[in-house]
Each structure stands twice: as C-alpha cells, then as structure tokens.
Scaffold this motif. Structure first.
Motif, PDB file in Angstrom:
ATOM      1  N   GLU A   7     -16.804  -1.067   0.190  1.00 14.45           N
ATOM      2  CA  GLU A   7     -16.779  -0.364  -1.078  1.00 14.45           C
ATOM      3  C   GLU A   7     -16.777   1.143  -0.866  1.00 14.45           C
ATOM      4  OE1 GLU A   7     -19.979  -1.784  -3.442  1.00 14.45           O
ATOM      5  OE2 GLU A   7     -19.385  -3.858  -3.297  1.00 14.45           O
ATOM      6  N   GLU A   8     -16.954   1.593   0.402  1.00 13.31           N
ATOM      7  CA  GLU A   8     -17.051   3.012   0.666  1.00 13.31           C
ATOM      8  C   GLU A   8     -15.842   3.545   1.410  1.00 13.31           C
ATOM      9  OE1 GLU A   8     -20.692   3.310   2.734  1.00 13.31           O
ATOM     10  OE2 GLU A   8     -21.926   2.915   0.974  1.00 13.31           O
ATOM     11  N   GLN A   9     -14.969   2.670   1.832  1.00 20.48           N
ATOM     12  CA  GLN A   9     -13.739   3.114   2.463  1.00 20.48           C
ATOM     13  C   GLN A   9     -12.657   2.062   2.244  1.00 20.48           C
ATOM     14  OE1 GLN A   9     -14.945   3.471   6.560  1.00 20.48           O
ATOM     15  NE2 GLN A   9     -14.429   1.354   6.998  1.00 20.48           N
ATOM     16  N   LYS A  10     -11.421   2.497   2.337  1.00 23.16           N
ATOM     17  CA  LYS A  10     -10.330   1.568   2.084  1.00 23.16           C
ATOM     18  C   LYS A  10     -10.229   0.538   3.201  1.00 23.16           C
ATOM     19  CE  LYS A  10      -7.321   4.470  -0.769  1.00 23.16           C
ATOM     20  NZ  LYS A  10      -5.968   5.004  -0.942  1.00 23.16           N
ATOM     21  N   ALA A  11      -9.779  -0.662   2.828  1.00 22.94           N
ATOM     22  CA  ALA A  11      -9.592  -1.724   3.813  1.00 22.94           C
ATOM     23  C   ALA A  11      -8.540  -1.303   4.823  1.00 22.94           C
ATOM     24  CB  ALA A  11      -9.163  -3.014   3.108  1.00 22.94           C
ATOM     25  N   ASN A  12      -8.799  -1.580   6.091  1.00 23.81           N
ATOM     26  CA  ASN A  12      -7.894  -1.199   7.176  1.00 23.81           C
ATOM     27  C   ASN A  12      -7.148  -2.431   7.687  1.00 23.81           C
ATOM     28  OD1 ASN A  12      -6.779  -0.529   9.717  1.00 23.81           O
ATOM     29  ND2 ASN A  12      -8.225   1.164   9.945  1.00 23.81           N
ATOM     30  N   PRO A  13      -5.852  -2.585   7.372  1.00 25.56           N
ATOM     31  CA  PRO A  13      -5.114  -3.774   7.785  1.00 25.56           C
ATOM     32  C   PRO A  13      -5.067  -3.976   9.298  1.00 25.56           C
ATOM     33  CG  PRO A  13      -3.917  -2.612   6.073  1.00 25.56           C
ATOM     34  CD  PRO A  13      -5.052  -1.715   6.489  1.00 25.56           C
ATOM     35  N   VAL A  14      -5.047  -2.890  10.070  1.00 19.36           N
ATOM     36  CA  VAL A  14      -4.978  -3.021  11.529  1.00 19.36           C
ATOM     37  C   VAL A  14      -6.258  -3.656  12.066  1.00 19.36           C
ATOM     38  CG1 VAL A  14      -4.782  -1.792  13.713  1.00 19.36           C
ATOM     39  CG2 VAL A  14      -3.403  -1.067  11.763  1.00 19.36           C
ATOM     40  N   LYS A  15      -7.401  -3.165  11.591  1.00 18.69           N
ATOM     41  CA  LYS A  15      -8.677  -3.748  12.024  1.00 18.69           C
ATOM     42  C   LYS A  15      -8.798  -5.193  11.558  1.00 18.69           C
ATOM     43  CE  LYS A  15     -11.371   0.533  12.330  1.00 18.69           C
ATOM     44  NZ  LYS A  15     -12.543   1.285  11.792  1.00 18.69           N
ATOM     45  N   PHE A  16      -8.315  -5.468  10.359  1.00 15.60           N
ATOM     46  CA  PHE A  16      -8.379  -6.837   9.845  1.00 15.60           C
ATOM     47  C   PHE A  16      -7.454  -7.758  10.630  1.00 15.60           C
ATOM     48  CE2 PHE A  16     -10.867  -5.044   6.672  1.00 15.60           C
ATOM     49  CZ  PHE A  16     -11.344  -6.011   5.793  1.00 15.60           C
ATOM     50  N   PHE A  17      -6.352  -7.240  11.131  1.00 16.42           N
ATOM     51  CA  PHE A  17      -5.427  -8.015  11.952  1.00 16.42           C
ATOM     52  C   PHE A  17      -6.141  -8.499  13.216  1.00 16.42           C
ATOM     53  CE2 PHE A  17      -2.170  -8.549  15.201  1.00 16.42           C
ATOM     54  CZ  PHE A  17      -1.178  -9.243  14.528  1.00 16.42           C
ATOM     55  N   LYS A 100      -5.681  -5.556  -0.836  1.00 21.31           N
ATOM     56  CA  LYS A 100      -6.843  -4.853  -1.385  1.00 21.31           C
ATOM     57  C   LYS A 100      -6.585  -3.350  -1.437  1.00 21.31           C
ATOM     58  CE  LYS A 100     -10.941  -6.016   0.079  1.00 21.31           C
ATOM     59  NZ  LYS A 100     -12.033  -6.301   1.029  1.00 21.31           N
ATOM     60  N   ARG A 101      -5.941  -2.853  -0.394  1.00 16.27           N
ATOM     61  CA  ARG A 101      -5.690  -1.415  -0.295  1.00 16.27           C
ATOM     62  C   ARG A 101      -4.803  -0.915  -1.433  1.00 16.27           C
ATOM     63  NH1 ARG A 101      -6.576   1.896   4.143  1.00 16.27           N
ATOM     64  NH2 ARG A 101      -5.415   3.858   4.149  1.00 16.27           N
ATOM     65  N   LEU A 102      -3.886  -1.780  -1.887  1.00 14.19           N
ATOM     66  CA  LEU A 102      -3.011  -1.404  -3.005  1.00 14.19           C
ATOM     67  C   LEU A 102      -3.810  -1.128  -4.274  1.00 14.19           C
ATOM     68  CD1 LEU A 102      -0.053  -3.937  -2.586  1.00 14.19           C
ATOM     69  CD2 LEU A 102      -0.022  -1.483  -2.106  1.00 14.19           C
ATOM     70  N   PHE A 103      -4.920  -1.843  -4.427  1.00 19.01           N
ATOM     71  CA  PHE A 103      -5.748  -1.666  -5.619  1.00 19.01           C
ATOM     72  C   PHE A 103      -6.787  -0.560  -5.463  1.00 19.01           C
ATOM     73  CE2 PHE A 103      -4.649  -6.310  -5.879  1.00 19.01           C
ATOM     74  CZ  PHE A 103      -3.844  -6.214  -7.009  1.00 19.01           C
ATOM     75  N   GLN A 104      -7.008  -0.120  -4.230  1.00 16.58           N
ATOM     76  CA  GLN A 104      -8.028   0.891  -3.978  1.00 16.58           C
ATOM     77  C   GLN A 104      -7.408   2.290  -4.067  1.00 16.58           C
ATOM     78  OE1 GLN A 104      -9.324  -0.909  -0.167  1.00 16.58           O
ATOM     79  NE2 GLN A 104     -11.375  -1.009  -1.056  1.00 16.58           N
ATOM     80  N   THR A 105      -7.492   2.881  -5.235  1.00 22.53           N
ATOM     81  CA  THR A 105      -6.874   4.195  -5.445  1.00 22.53           C
ATOM     82  C   THR A 105      -7.673   5.321  -4.793  1.00 22.53           C
ATOM     83  OG1 THR A 105      -8.028   4.310  -7.583  1.00 22.53           O
ATOM     84  CG2 THR A 105      -5.738   3.520  -7.582  1.00 22.53           C
ATOM     85  N   ASP A 106      -8.953   5.088  -4.525  1.00 24.71           N
ATOM     86  CA  ASP A 106      -9.720   6.078  -3.768  1.00 24.71           C
ATOM     87  C   ASP A 106     -10.761   5.342  -2.926  1.00 24.71           C
ATOM     88  OD1 ASP A 106     -12.265   5.723  -5.206  1.00 24.71           O
ATOM     89  OD2 ASP A 106     -11.285   6.765  -6.878  1.00 24.71           O
ATOM     90  N   GLU A 107     -11.572   6.080  -2.227  1.00 26.73           N
ATOM     91  CA  GLU A 107     -12.493   5.506  -1.260  1.00 26.73           C
ATOM     92  C   GLU A 107     -13.653   4.732  -1.884  1.00 26.73           C
ATOM     93  OE1 GLU A 107     -12.292   5.691   2.239  1.00 26.73           O
ATOM     94  OE2 GLU A 107     -10.256   6.320   1.779  1.00 26.73           O
ATOM     95  N   HIS A 108     -13.858   4.852  -3.187  1.00 17.60           N
ATOM     96  CA  HIS A 108     -15.038   4.262  -3.800  1.00 17.60           C
ATOM     97  C   HIS A 108     -14.711   3.219  -4.875  1.00 17.60           C
ATOM     98  CE1 HIS A 108     -17.430   7.268  -1.722  1.00 17.60           C
ATOM     99  NE2 HIS A 108     -16.559   8.174  -2.132  1.00 17.60           N
ATOM    100  N   VAL A 109     -13.487   2.699  -4.849  1.00 19.38           N
ATOM    101  CA  VAL A 109     -13.083   1.715  -5.855  1.00 19.38           C
ATOM    102  C   VAL A 109     -13.679   0.350  -5.518  1.00 19.38           C
ATOM    103  CG1 VAL A 109     -11.132   0.413  -6.790  1.00 19.38           C
ATOM    104  CG2 VAL A 109     -10.951   2.881  -6.489  1.00 19.38           C
ATOM    105  N   ARG A 110     -14.309  -0.251  -6.498  1.00 18.09           N
ATOM    106  CA  ARG A 110     -14.841  -1.604  -6.346  1.00 18.09           C
ATOM    107  C   ARG A 110     -13.839  -2.584  -6.944  1.00 18.09           C
ATOM    108  NH1 ARG A 110     -19.915  -3.952  -5.767  1.00 18.09           N
ATOM    109  NH2 ARG A 110     -20.125  -6.009  -6.725  1.00 18.09           N
ATOM    110  N   LEU A 111     -13.338  -3.484  -6.153  1.00 25.37           N
ATOM    111  CA  LEU A 111     -12.297  -4.400  -6.619  1.00 25.37           C
ATOM    112  C   LEU A 111     -12.859  -5.443  -7.575  1.00 25.37           C
ATOM    113  CD1 LEU A 111     -10.265  -5.124  -3.367  1.00 25.37           C
ATOM    114  CD2 LEU A 111      -9.889  -3.356  -5.071  1.00 25.37           C
ATOM    115  N   THR A 112     -12.044  -5.821  -8.550  1.00 19.51           N
ATOM    116  CA  THR A 112     -12.408  -6.906  -9.455  1.00 19.51           C
ATOM    117  C   THR A 112     -12.025  -8.230  -8.799  1.00 19.51           C
ATOM    118  OG1 THR A 112     -10.245  -6.950 -10.555  1.00 19.51           O
ATOM    119  CG2 THR A 112     -11.904  -5.411 -11.430  1.00 19.51           C
ATOM    120  N   TYR A 113     -12.580  -9.315  -9.295  1.00 23.28           N
ATOM    121  CA  TYR A 113     -12.257 -10.608  -8.708  1.00 23.28           C
ATOM    122  C   TYR A 113     -10.800 -11.032  -8.942  1.00 23.28           C
ATOM    123  CZ  TYR A 113     -17.154 -10.920  -7.551  1.00 23.28           C
ATOM    124  OH  TYR A 113     -18.396 -10.661  -7.017  1.00 23.28           O
ATOM    125  N   PRO A 114     -10.185 -10.708 -10.090  1.00 20.44           N
ATOM    126  CA  PRO A 114      -8.745 -10.982 -10.211  1.00 20.44           C
ATOM    127  C   PRO A 114      -7.915 -10.232  -9.162  1.00 20.44           C
ATOM    128  CG  PRO A 114      -9.688 -10.679 -12.382  1.00 20.44           C
ATOM    129  CD  PRO A 114     -10.767 -10.309 -11.403  1.00 20.44           C
TER     130      PRO A 114
END
Length: 298
Positions: A7-17, A100-114
């Motif tokens: 919730e404090e930084q954007k998801a990193n696809p490389v690390k998730f890979f 997830k990153r597409l929905f995270q417009t800044d570093e503090h965005v909390r994603l909704t369940y949809p």
C-alpha cells in the motif's frame, strides 16, 4: 513477513516474476502426490457392465499406486511442472502485479477488491497460456499405463518429442481453451487472499501480517479457487489424456460425452484430493512468494 500487497509503493512486476516462480516451485513440491491421485481419478475409464471401477476412491488409488509403482509413482511426470512452473507462476504473479500497477495512480493508492479481481483474472488467462504444454505432458505421464514394465513415454523429453511428431505444436497445446476456463477463477483466488490478509492486518497490533496468516490465507484462497475450477479441470484432464482424434471438437466434445455416459457428478470426480491438496499447496505458493519478496526487498 511483509505482505506483498503493498500500500506504500507500487507493485513491481519484475520482483513478482521472480517471487512467483519460487512460489510455484514450492507448490509443486508440496502438492504433486495428491495431484497425481487427482488426475488418475479424473481420467480413469468407465468400467464395463458388471466390472469394478479401476479405483474405488482416493485411498484405493493411493494404495494401488504404492503397490504397483512405489513412491516414484506419486511423482511420475514431476519434471514437467518443475520445469514449467517457474514461467507459469512467474507470469501469473508478474501480470497480476502489472494489473495492480495500472490501478495505482500514486504510491499510496489502496486497491479495491473489484480492481484486485480484474488484475487476478487477467493474470489467470495469461498464465493459462503458458501452462498448457506443461499440463499436457504432466497428465500423460501421470496416466500412462505400466504394462510389462514398459512405458509409452520415458520422461518429459521423450513425451515432448513423441507428441510433436504425432501432431506438431497443436498436440502440445491441446486443451488451451480448457486451461483458460480452468484458470478463469483466478480473480477470486487473489481477492480471497488479499481480503483475508487485510483482515489479519487489521487485527494485528503491529499492522503487519504473520507467517501463520499467510499460510491460512493462502490455503483458504486455494480452496476457493479449486472449488470453482474442478469441473473445468476434469474436462481438461480428459481432453489432454485422450488419444489423438478422440474429441474432434475439443472441450465441447468432452463435455457432451461426459454428460451422456457419466452424468454431472463426473465433473467433480477427484474433488477430494483436489481440496486436500489445495490448502497446503496454495499456502506454499504464497509463503514462497512472500519469502522471496522479503529477500528481494531486504
């Protein structure tokens, strides 16, 4: 152990890979024996009138496998998912992170369940495309009969060569639509995990999640996913294990044949080992992902 839902930084696809690949290996090592039992129950032939079924159930299948093949029988074909599991789970978690990153417009965005569901559903479709050849080989190696000590396929490489000679890439990718349908509930999988981790975080005095909550959330997420996915998995296993030319219209032909000969209950054949396996295997995935992410973020 920190949550990979950041919730404090954007998801990193490389690390998730990287983390997803490690989590997938944990999944295979923990859950493969029950996966073998599941596939054998799903694909056993309909007995002739008056004849007993090949396996009476989970315990009978386990006993006969041990008696005729030993411990190795439970791990027959494991090389295929071990080789394929890194890209499969790596793609799954990397695409999920990218979604997830597409929905995270800044570093503090909390994603909704949809939003989590959408990212997870996209990840499921993408990973299914990578899964098909590995699943096809795994199912064939798990279900091939042992007659006179001779096997049709002497391991993963031999299976790949023979399938390619038999029908080219089309044979290796048989069951693509079935795999996509089987993995379509992945959105629910991630929503269940994230929701349970949110609940654990809210009840924690430190606001952090524990290894125990990760194992519980991962295991329950696996049960949710497989409860929805089992019917499609049965159709996929039937299609991928059948001889060339058996089902001319793919999964539609499998479904019609199954309904005509065995009825709707056959769609849930093998569900007991699936659900028994789902908890520890999926818990191992998320534990591996969280552990790898901790190392990568250290």
């Amino acid at each position: 152990m920190s949550s990979y839902k950041t919730e404090e930084q954007k998801a990193n696809p490389v690390k998730f890979f990287i983390a997803g690949g490690f989590g997938g290996m944990c999944n295979v090592l923990v859950g493969y024996p029950l996966d073998t039992i599941k596939v054998r129950l799903q694909t056993m032939p309909v007995p002739a009138p008056g004849q007993p079924a090949k396996y009476k159930g989970v315990i009978d299948c386990m006993v006969k496998t041990m008696r005729h093949e030993g411990i190795r029988g439970f791990f027959r074909g494991i090389s295929a998912p071990l080789v394929g599991v890194t890209p499969i789970y790596a793609v799954d978690f990397a695409v999920y992170a990218a979604g997830k990153r597409l929905f995270q417009t800044d570093e503090h965005v909390r994603l909704t369940y949809p939003q989590i569901f959408t990212a997870g559903a996209i990840a499921g479709v993408c990973s299914a495309l990578v899964t098909v050849p590995s699943d096809r080989i795994k199912v064939l190696l798990q279900t091939q009969p042992v007659t006179g000590g001779q096997l049709m396929y002497n391991g993963m490489t031999d299976a790949v060569v023979k399938l390619y000679r038999e029908g080219g890439m089309k044979s290796l990718f048989r069951g693509t639509c079935a795999c996509i349908l089987r993995d379509s509930p992945t959105g629910f999988y991630f929503v269940a995990y994230e929701g349970l981790q949110d609940f654990a975080r809210q009840r924690s005095k430190t606001g952090q999640i524990s290894t125990t909550s990760t194992i519980l959330a991962g295991g329950i997420a696996g049960i949710v996913f497989w409860t929805l996915a089992v019917p499609f998995d049965v159709l996929k296993s039937r299609l991928q294990s059948a001889p060339e030319g058996t089902y001319k219209h793919g999964i539609r032909s499998v479904f019609r044949d199954l309904m005509a000969t065995e009825g709707p209950s056959a769609l849930y054949r093998g569900i007991l080992p699936v659900l028994i396996r789902a908890f520890p295997a999926t818990a191992a995935v998320f534990f591996g992902v969280e552990f790898a992410n901790d190392l990568l973020n250290a």
